[in-house]
Design a protein around this motif. Structure first.
Motif, short mmCIF file in Angstrom:
data_model
loop_
_atom_site.label_atom_id
_atom_site.label_comp_id
_atom_site.label_asym_id
_atom_site.label_seq_id
_atom_site.Cartn_x
_atom_site.Cartn_y
_atom_site.Cartn_z
N ILE B 132 7.49 -2.34 -7.86
CA ILE B 132 7.27 -1.18 -7.00
C ILE B 132 5.97 -1.32 -6.22
O ILE B 132 5.91 -1.05 -5.01
N LEU B 133 4.94 -1.77 -6.89
CA LEU B 133 3.64 -1.93 -6.21
C LEU B 133 3.75 -2.96 -5.10
O LEU B 133 3.22 -2.77 -4.00
N GLN B 134 4.44 -4.05 -5.40
CA GLN B 134 4.65 -5.07 -4.38
C GLN B 134 5.36 -4.49 -3.16
O GLN B 134 4.96 -4.73 -2.01
N LEU B 135 6.38 -3.69 -3.44
CA LEU B 135 7.14 -3.08 -2.34
C LEU B 135 6.27 -2.10 -1.55
O LEU B 135 6.29 -2.09 -0.31
N ALA B 136 5.49 -1.30 -2.27
CA ALA B 136 4.64 -0.30 -1.62
C ALA B 136 3.63 -0.98 -0.70
O ALA B 136 3.41 -0.56 0.44
N GLN B 137 3.03 -2.06 -1.22
CA GLN B 137 2.08 -2.86 -0.44
C GLN B 137 2.72 -3.31 0.87
O GLN B 137 2.18 -3.12 1.96
N ARG B 138 3.89 -3.87 0.72
CA ARG B 138 4.63 -4.37 1.87
C ARG B 138 4.92 -3.26 2.88
O ARG B 138 4.68 -3.41 4.07
N LEU B 139 5.39 -2.13 2.39
CA LEU B 139 5.79 -1.04 3.28
C LEU B 139 4.61 -0.46 4.03
O LEU B 139 4.72 -0.03 5.18
#
Lengths: 201, 201
Positions: B132-139
DNA sequence: CCTACCGATCGGTAGG
DNA sequence: CCTACCGATCGGTAGG
């Protein structure tokens, strides 16, 4: 009070439904026993079968009286608003004011989907048809600058806004990230309205 | 194939999980018995307890391997797109292409909510946190003209779009109104995008 | 990993 | 509407 005119059989029947509703909402259908229902309703197990011929019939009776749609649709019918925007905002707030404090109000719908694969949906839907048609008639007359979106999609998106609000709220409440999302619903409504209205004011 | 390296114990354990998953997705947790699971997995009832110490432990094992979020989040991480709009469109289509053909993929989540009051949500969430953190960073690095909406609300609204699409789809499929809503999801995505983007192109 | 068993509980009914 | 019961099935375990 009005309730006094109820016959004794009617009163017992309601006690059974109320007891079963509370238990099933809390535990699910399969995990709730007829004995639990009888105990909570204040009679013996055998007594239930004077009013309902099976466990599933008790469940169907609950659906017919307490399905969330029977709360939602009349509420929507009572909402004021001349434009789509006004209606949507009022509707969202009315629903939340009425249903927001008991987030289990969707459970019955979810239980029916999960444990009965939605097989009672047609029954509930048929009982609601007059209310739905009345609402649809009303909505099609609303003013406002709306983008071209099929009515059915619109209805799904609006209803879905509440589904998603409640389910994500429930998921979040379980984690430490619950944070202070006090006005999350306002944001949901805003996104929805921006989503369906055309640019001009 | 890769699977050949599995030990016998590992293979049996997976057979139990697979059998239990199919049955529980179909019937719910309480309505599924350990005997049914054993039969479908191809061993005797007692055999299950060499791998899991209780029925609920089987369920938890299912959640840890098959919770819908474990399909959704990695899929989202693999989606291409430099702007929010491109990402949202690609994400929606990727998710639907992958999950759209088995509409029961949300059942596990719903069953956990209904039959366990969401008490395993923290466990699932914790296991997903890195993804989730990886995705949030990306977004948060995506370009595009977005209105001011809290990130968490955005995530809820996007995820909720799928909840509402699938649940209303499921409800509609039960009625005769199922009509030809072939591109309903496109409309959902459109509403969402119009909802979060600012007016300028 | 199976056989055979445990006590408990299930939905439902007969008979009064 | 209750008492007392039915056969079936439940989750789980001992013992091998």
């Amino acid at each position: 009070m009005i309730e006094e005119t109820l016959s004794k059989g009617e009163r017992t029947s309601r006690a059974i439904i109320d007891a079963a509703y509370d238990l099933i909402i809390d535990q699910g259908y399969a995990a709730t026993s007829m004995r639990q229902i009888a105990d909570r309703a204040g009679l013996a197990l055998g007594g239930i079968y004077n009013h309902f011929s099976s466990k599933e019939e008790v469940f169907v009776a609950i659906l017919e009286k307490r399905h969330p749609f029977f709360q939602i649709v009349p509420l929507l019918n009572s909402v004021e608003g001349e434009t789509i925007e006004a209606f949507a905002r009022n509707a969202a707030h009315t629903l939340i004011a009425e249903l927001g404090h008991h987030p289990e109000f969707l459970n019955l719908l979810l239980i029916e989907i999960v444990e009965f694969k939605g097989e009672h949906v047609p029954l509930v839907f048929e009982k609601m048809l007059p209310m739905i048609l009345q609402l649809a008639q009303r909505l099609s007359n609303l003013g406002g600058n709306m983008r071209e979106i099929p009515q059915l999609v619109l209805a799904r998106a609006f209803l879905g806004m509440f589904f998603s609000y409640f389910i994500t709220e429930l998921l979040l409440n379980q984690t430490k990230f619950m944070a202070m999302q006090t006005n999350a619903l306002d944001h949901f409504v805003d996104i929805f309205l921006h989503g369906i209205l055309s640019a001009e004011e």
